[in-house]
Design a protein around this motif. Structure first.
Motif, mmCIF file in Angstrom:
data_model
loop_
_atom_site.group_PDB
_atom_site.id
_atom_site.type_symbol
_atom_site.label_atom_id
_atom_site.label_comp_id
_atom_site.label_asym_id
_atom_site.label_seq_id
_atom_site.Cartn_x
_atom_site.Cartn_y
_atom_site.Cartn_z
ATOM 1 N N MET A 65 -87.043 8.775 -58.996
ATOM 2 C CA MET A 65 -87.298 10.184 -58.749
ATOM 3 C C MET A 65 -86.117 11.031 -59.175
ATOM 4 N N TYR B 271 -84.483 14.811 -58.058
ATOM 5 C CA TYR B 271 -84.510 15.939 -57.139
ATOM 6 C C TYR B 271 -83.582 17.028 -57.670
ATOM 7 N N GLY C 141 -81.870 22.289 -49.295
ATOM 8 C CA GLY C 141 -82.193 20.872 -49.335
ATOM 9 C C GLY C 141 -82.718 20.463 -50.704
ATOM 10 N N PRO C 142 -82.621 19.174 -51.057
ATOM 11 C CA PRO C 142 -83.169 18.708 -52.336
ATOM 12 C C PRO C 142 -84.686 18.873 -52.374
ATOM 13 N N LEU D 237 -88.209 17.642 -54.701
ATOM 14 C CA LEU D 237 -88.671 16.666 -55.687
ATOM 15 C C LEU D 237 -89.124 17.359 -56.965
ATOM 16 N N GLY E 37 -75.033 10.412 -56.876
ATOM 17 C CA GLY E 37 -74.180 11.451 -56.316
ATOM 18 C C GLY E 37 -74.483 12.854 -56.807
ATOM 19 N N TYR F 169 -80.354 12.168 -43.195
ATOM 20 C CA TYR F 169 -79.416 11.864 -44.264
ATOM 21 C C TYR F 169 -78.136 12.660 -44.027
ATOM 22 N N GLN G 135 -74.872 14.272 -46.134
ATOM 23 C CA GLN G 135 -74.367 14.602 -47.475
ATOM 24 C C GLN G 135 -72.910 15.008 -47.348
ATOM 25 N N LYS H 274 -68.841 15.489 -51.648
ATOM 26 C CA LYS H 274 -69.090 15.154 -53.052
ATOM 27 C C LYS H 274 -70.574 15.078 -53.365
ATOM 28 N N LYS H 275 -71.397 15.606 -52.480
ATOM 29 C CA LYS H 275 -72.847 15.712 -52.680
ATOM 30 C C LYS H 275 -73.568 14.371 -52.564
ATOM 31 N N PHE H 276 -72.878 13.332 -52.101
ATOM 32 C CA PHE H 276 -73.519 12.032 -52.028
ATOM 33 C C PHE H 276 -74.382 11.963 -50.779
ATOM 34 N N LEU H 277 -75.702 11.737 -50.960
ATOM 35 C CA LEU H 277 -76.649 11.656 -49.856
ATOM 36 C C LEU H 277 -76.782 10.220 -49.389
ATOM 37 N N PHE I 135 -79.125 16.384 -43.359
ATOM 38 C CA PHE I 135 -80.474 16.760 -43.785
ATOM 39 C C PHE I 135 -81.502 15.910 -43.064
ATOM 40 N N GLY J 249 -91.176 6.842 -49.188
ATOM 41 C CA GLY J 249 -91.059 8.104 -49.901
ATOM 42 C C GLY J 249 -91.594 8.049 -51.309
ATOM 43 N N SER K 254 -95.289 10.778 -53.092
ATOM 44 C CA SER K 254 -95.067 12.196 -52.799
ATOM 45 C C SER K 254 -93.596 12.540 -52.617
ATOM 46 N N GLY K 255 -92.747 11.523 -52.545
ATOM 47 C CA GLY K 255 -91.324 11.803 -52.361
ATOM 48 C C GLY K 255 -91.034 12.292 -50.958
ATOM 49 N N TYR K 256 -89.826 12.726 -50.764
ATOM 50 C CA TYR K 256 -89.401 13.276 -49.478
ATOM 51 C C TYR K 256 -89.478 14.801 -49.529
ATOM 52 N N PHE L 165 -87.395 17.752 -47.811
ATOM 53 C CA PHE L 165 -86.161 17.938 -47.058
ATOM 54 C C PHE L 165 -86.152 19.277 -46.337
ATOM 55 N N GLY L 166 -85.446 19.304 -45.215
ATOM 56 C CA GLY L 166 -85.111 20.567 -44.583
ATOM 57 C C GLY L 166 -83.943 21.194 -45.343
ATOM 58 N N SER L 167 -83.507 22.360 -44.910
ATOM 59 C CA SER L 167 -82.437 23.058 -45.633
ATOM 60 C C SER L 167 -81.043 22.679 -45.129
ATOM 61 N N ARG M 177 -75.107 22.443 -41.525
ATOM 62 C CA ARG M 177 -73.705 22.297 -41.957
ATOM 63 C C ARG M 177 -72.835 22.174 -40.715
#
Lengths: 110, 115
Positions: A34, A36, A43-44, A46, A102, B35, B37, B40-43, B90, B99, B102-104, B106-108, B111
């Motif tokens: 996938m 995103y 949020g991410p 899809l 990442g 999740y 994050q 460095k944006k790594f989820l 998240f 997932g 349809s995938g996931y 996510f909420g917003s 922080r």
């Protein structure tokens, strides 16, 4: 070494150019792939979903999977400033959790 | 109309405090996730619940405790907060357990800043 590797960027392109993004992975069990898109402070969401190897096209977006090389790509044609975001690849084997790269930050300049 | 909603959006708290984050989805999905994050944006997945049952529990300090009162809600309680807990958390939901398809959604994000 992470299971999924993705260049963090930033990748800066002029408006109208093709954006090329990719991820490499090490787990040969991954079958579902996938992409995103994540805007700042959001949020991410899809964008594309592909199963196994092959190509998939949706409007300006094309996703490619090469399982033999453990390499996936996303191409964005005719890029727009609104495409500026972080793009995350994600993948899973059936019955397992989703593993994310990442993310690559993309900037499309008008 | 928000599909996956998290509260609060921002949370600033002192080290040692206990805090909770709430998540609700109105999509009718059976599976929900937390999740984390990092900067460095790594989820990275923390927990996953399928119809109120815990199915994924990654290597997370036991100061983090999820609770799912029903399949539309998944909350996260964090005890004795540490500086390293600062991140964006998240919540997400999906139709299938993995997932796929349809995938996931996510909420917003929440922080969290620990000072």
């Amino acid at each position: 070494q992470k299971e999924v590797e993705q260049d963090p960027g930033p990748l800066s392109v002029p408006e109208g150019a093709i954006v090329s993004l990719n991820c490499t992975y090490s787990n040969s069990a991954f079958q579902y792939f996938m992409w995103y898109r994540q805007y700042s402070r959001k949020g991410p969401e899809l964008l594309m979903y592909t199963y196994s190897s092959g190509n998939k096209e949706d409007g300006r977006f094309t996703a490619q999977v090469d399982k033999s090389s453990k390499y996936i790509s996303l191409f964005i044609r005719d890029s727009q400033p609104s495409d500026s975001a972080t793009y995350l690849c994600a993948m899973t084997a059936a019955g397992n959790k989703l593993t994310f790269g990442g993310g690559t930050r993309v900037l499309v300049k008008p | 109309d928000t599909a996956v909603s998290q509260t609060p959006k921002y949370l600033v708290t002192q080290m040692g405090n206990d805090k909770s984050i709430k998540c609700e989805q109105n999509l009718g999905h059976d599976t929900m996730y937390w999740y984390k994050q990092d900067s460095k944006k790594f989820l990275k997945i923390m927990f996953s619940y399928n119809n109120k049952e815990l199915i994924i529990n990654e290597t997370v300090p036991n100061r983090f405790s999820p609770k799912s009162p029903d399949k539309a809600h998944l909350n996260l309680h964090i005890n004795s907060l540490e500086l390293g807990d600062s991140a964006v958390y998240f919540c997400a939901s999906s139709q299938a357990r993995t997932g796929v398809g349809s995938g996931y959604t996510f909420g917003s994000g929440t922080r969290l800043t620990v000072v």
